[in-house]
Scaffold this active site. Sequence first.
Site, PDB file in Angstrom:
ATOM      1  N   GLU A 101     -11.173   4.364   6.872  1.00 14.60           N
ATOM      2  CA  GLU A 101      -9.970   5.005   7.419  1.00 14.60           C
ATOM      3  C   GLU A 101     -10.405   6.188   8.284  1.00 14.60           C
ATOM      4  O   GLU A 101     -10.294   7.350   7.893  1.00 14.60           O
ATOM      5  CB  GLU A 101      -9.021   5.460   6.298  1.00 14.60           C
ATOM      6  CG  GLU A 101      -7.675   5.934   6.858  1.00 14.60           C
ATOM      7  CD  GLU A 101      -6.724   6.469   5.803  1.00 14.60           C
ATOM      8  OE1 GLU A 101      -7.104   6.516   4.614  1.00 14.60           O
ATOM      9  OE2 GLU A 101      -5.597   6.845   6.178  1.00 14.60           O
ATOM     10  N   HIS A 158      -9.296   1.780  -0.022  1.00 10.83           N
ATOM     11  CA  HIS A 158      -9.164   2.456   1.264  1.00 10.83           C
ATOM     12  C   HIS A 158     -10.525   2.263   1.935  1.00 10.83           C
ATOM     13  O   HIS A 158     -11.540   2.647   1.361  1.00 10.83           O
ATOM     14  CB  HIS A 158      -8.898   3.940   1.055  1.00 10.83           C
ATOM     15  CG  HIS A 158      -7.508   4.256   0.612  1.00 10.83           C
ATOM     16  ND1 HIS A 158      -6.996   3.863  -0.591  1.00 10.83           N
ATOM     17  CD2 HIS A 158      -6.524   4.960   1.242  1.00 10.83           C
ATOM     18  CE1 HIS A 158      -5.750   4.291  -0.684  1.00 10.83           C
ATOM     19  NE2 HIS A 158      -5.427   4.955   0.405  1.00 10.83           N
ATOM     20  N   TRP A 187       0.514  13.778   3.879  1.00  8.13           N
ATOM     21  CA  TRP A 187      -0.006  13.025   5.012  1.00  8.13           C
ATOM     22  C   TRP A 187       1.079  12.606   5.997  1.00  8.13           C
ATOM     23  O   TRP A 187       0.793  12.240   7.127  1.00  8.13           O
ATOM     24  CB  TRP A 187      -0.738  11.768   4.502  1.00  8.13           C
ATOM     25  CG  TRP A 187      -1.959  12.107   3.715  1.00  8.13           C
ATOM     26  CD1 TRP A 187      -3.218  12.321   4.215  1.00  8.13           C
ATOM     27  CD2 TRP A 187      -2.059  12.285   2.291  1.00  8.13           C
ATOM     28  NE1 TRP A 187      -4.076  12.622   3.183  1.00  8.13           N
ATOM     29  CE2 TRP A 187      -3.403  12.601   2.004  1.00  8.13           C
ATOM     30  CE3 TRP A 187      -1.137  12.198   1.226  1.00  8.13           C
ATOM     31  CZ2 TRP A 187      -3.858  12.846   0.700  1.00  8.13           C
ATOM     32  CZ3 TRP A 187      -1.584  12.440  -0.059  1.00  8.13           C
ATOM     33  CH2 TRP A 187      -2.934  12.763  -0.316  1.00  8.13           C
ATOM     34  N   GLN A 246      -9.506   9.464  -5.216  1.00  8.81           N
ATOM     35  CA  GLN A 246      -9.192  10.117  -3.939  1.00  8.81           C
ATOM     36  C   GLN A 246     -10.342  10.997  -3.420  1.00  8.81           C
ATOM     37  O   GLN A 246     -10.604  11.053  -2.227  1.00  8.81           O
ATOM     38  CB  GLN A 246      -7.928  10.971  -4.106  1.00  8.81           C
ATOM     39  CG  GLN A 246      -7.575  11.892  -2.959  1.00  8.81           C
ATOM     40  CD  GLN A 246      -6.976  11.158  -1.771  1.00  8.81           C
ATOM     41  OE1 GLN A 246      -5.828  10.765  -1.794  1.00  8.81           O
ATOM     42  NE2 GLN A 246      -7.772  10.960  -0.724  1.00  8.81           N
ATOM     43  N   HIS A 259       0.844  -1.205   0.000  1.00  8.11           N
ATOM     44  CA  HIS A 259       0.000   0.000   0.000  1.00  8.11           C
ATOM     45  C   HIS A 259       0.875   1.249   0.000  1.00  8.11           C
ATOM     46  O   HIS A 259       1.511   1.585   1.002  1.00  8.11           O
ATOM     47  CB  HIS A 259      -0.924   0.017   1.222  1.00  8.11           C
ATOM     48  CG  HIS A 259      -1.935   1.124   1.161  1.00  8.11           C
ATOM     49  ND1 HIS A 259      -3.269   0.888   0.962  1.00  8.11           N
ATOM     50  CD2 HIS A 259      -1.805   2.471   1.227  1.00  8.11           C
ATOM     51  CE1 HIS A 259      -3.919   2.041   0.927  1.00  8.11           C
ATOM     52  NE2 HIS A 259      -3.044   3.023   1.094  1.00  8.11           N
ATOM     53  N   HIS A 319       1.525   5.421  -2.033  1.00  9.70           N
ATOM     54  CA  HIS A 319       1.060   6.505  -2.923  1.00  9.70           C
ATOM     55  C   HIS A 319       2.294   7.131  -3.565  1.00  9.70           C
ATOM     56  O   HIS A 319       2.894   8.049  -3.012  1.00  9.70           O
ATOM     57  CB  HIS A 319       0.274   7.560  -2.131  1.00  9.70           C
ATOM     58  CG  HIS A 319      -1.007   7.026  -1.575  1.00  9.70           C
ATOM     59  ND1 HIS A 319      -2.221   7.173  -2.204  1.00  9.70           N
ATOM     60  CD2 HIS A 319      -1.254   6.301  -0.454  1.00  9.70           C
ATOM     61  CE1 HIS A 319      -3.168   6.576  -1.496  1.00  9.70           C
ATOM     62  NE2 HIS A 319      -2.600   6.033  -0.428  1.00  9.70           N
ATOM     63  N   ASP A 366       2.471   3.274   2.892  1.00 10.46           N
ATOM     64  CA  ASP A 366       1.414   4.248   2.592  1.00 10.46           C
ATOM     65  C   ASP A 366       1.974   5.559   2.053  1.00 10.46           C
ATOM     66  O   ASP A 366       1.662   5.955   0.928  1.00 10.46           O
ATOM     67  CB  ASP A 366       0.532   4.482   3.837  1.00 10.46           C
ATOM     68  CG  ASP A 366      -0.838   5.070   3.492  1.00 10.46           C
ATOM     69  OD1 ASP A 366      -1.128   5.261   2.286  1.00 10.46           O
ATOM     70  OD2 ASP A 366      -1.629   5.329   4.412  1.00 10.46           O
TER      71      ASP A 366
HETATM   72 FE   FE2 Z   1      -3.439   5.134   1.354  1.00 10.83          FE
END
Ligand code: FE2
Length: 438
Positions: free
Chosen positions: A217, A214, A319, A156, A61, A63, A313
């Site tokens: 979350e 996802h 993030w 997203q 996982h 990005h 991630d």
């Molecule tokens: Fe993610």
Amino acid sequence: MEHPPPLVIRTATLPDGRSGIDLLVEAGRFTALGPALRVAAGTEVLEADGWLLSPPFVDAHFHLDSALSHGLPRVNVSGTLLEGIGLWGELKPLLTEEAIVERALQYCDWAVARGLLAIRSHVDVCDDRLLAVRALLDVKRRVAPWLDLQLVAFPQDGLLRAPGAMANLKRALDLGVEVVGGIPHFERTAEQGADSVRLLCELAAERGLRVDMHCDESDDPQSRHIETLAFHTQRLGLQGRVTGSHLTSMHSMDNYHASKLLPLIAEAGVHVVANPLINITLQGRHDSYPKRRGMTRVPELLAAGVNVGFGHDCVLDPWYALGSADMLEVAAMGLHVAQMTSLQGQRQCFDAVTVNNARILGLEGYGLDVGCRADAVLLQARSPEEAIRLRAQRLCVLRGGRVVARMAPATAELHLPGRPAHVDFTRQTTPALAGAGR
Ligand code: FE2
């Protein structure tokens, strides 16, 4: 790339505890494995010296479109998931394909150096230009000789919430993105979240693709899209091809409901990915004290028979302001947050960044068995738990039997009277642990 000449790896320790093992590599695959292998004269030799040889790390996982963009155009002040999504929305119009490619290639260099040779990356499709999709498809082609990059079409801003998201997601799949993504907890209502799960699973079934959403979350104990995902997985016969990522709401969920849910996830053959570094930093932000940890119920999922992997991630993005492609750091955080400190728990955390993630991606020929692809990482550790404890140096990384990265052993000079001149952070196996293979 052409296959390198035959190579024998001498005296490795394997993750299952076997030691003194030789592995022969021919035409990019392992062709023999055992103690003191006899090989043809002139075969190249790589001395493992008893260090741990593992199949490469796999990240289930990530990005890659936002990686290494930290600070652009500003940093996340609140540290929340929602500010991160807003910040990414500010950055998107400013992105160029070239900049995404350049950052992604740099991250892939870090990954290879760390023995991370397969990454599943979500790519945002909520952009009519599909800039990130085109950039990462280009990166996937360029890194293919040394790293498997699997892409997930990720809406997203919400499949039903963002105008044009479904059309863009289908265009991304048409261009070659191979996994269907989703974000049901970010849709406008729980009902729309459930609708998005159904639509996306049906699309994946139609096209014969895998799914990775996802899912839940948040810290909201009422967020239960995972049960909808498990339901449609079973209804559509997608067992083994669907992953629920994050599932952080399960941390806060009523224990009775969790006890009903875990067997349903197992029965549906849904894989789970926890993202320990991100879950522990993004979740619980609305709590005072006590602050929840936010990571899903990893030991309980494993005990229920669910395949659980750990993902990185994010690295240096809206993030998460840290990270360096180190899946041992991910394993260490998962181990701490889930309190998996037993010997078995530590080894399960090592599996969560290697074999479990390989199952999630569906990697062909992954492992150290005869016939597998000769992809491996030699770690400066004697066991999986020592590799996690030390975030061990990657002494050598092999792809198809070819050395693609090397790292100097970790050591330090000591200037102390009556003490050794160099310090070694590894230790001899204690009698209690000797032969504690799986
Ligand atoms: Fe993610």
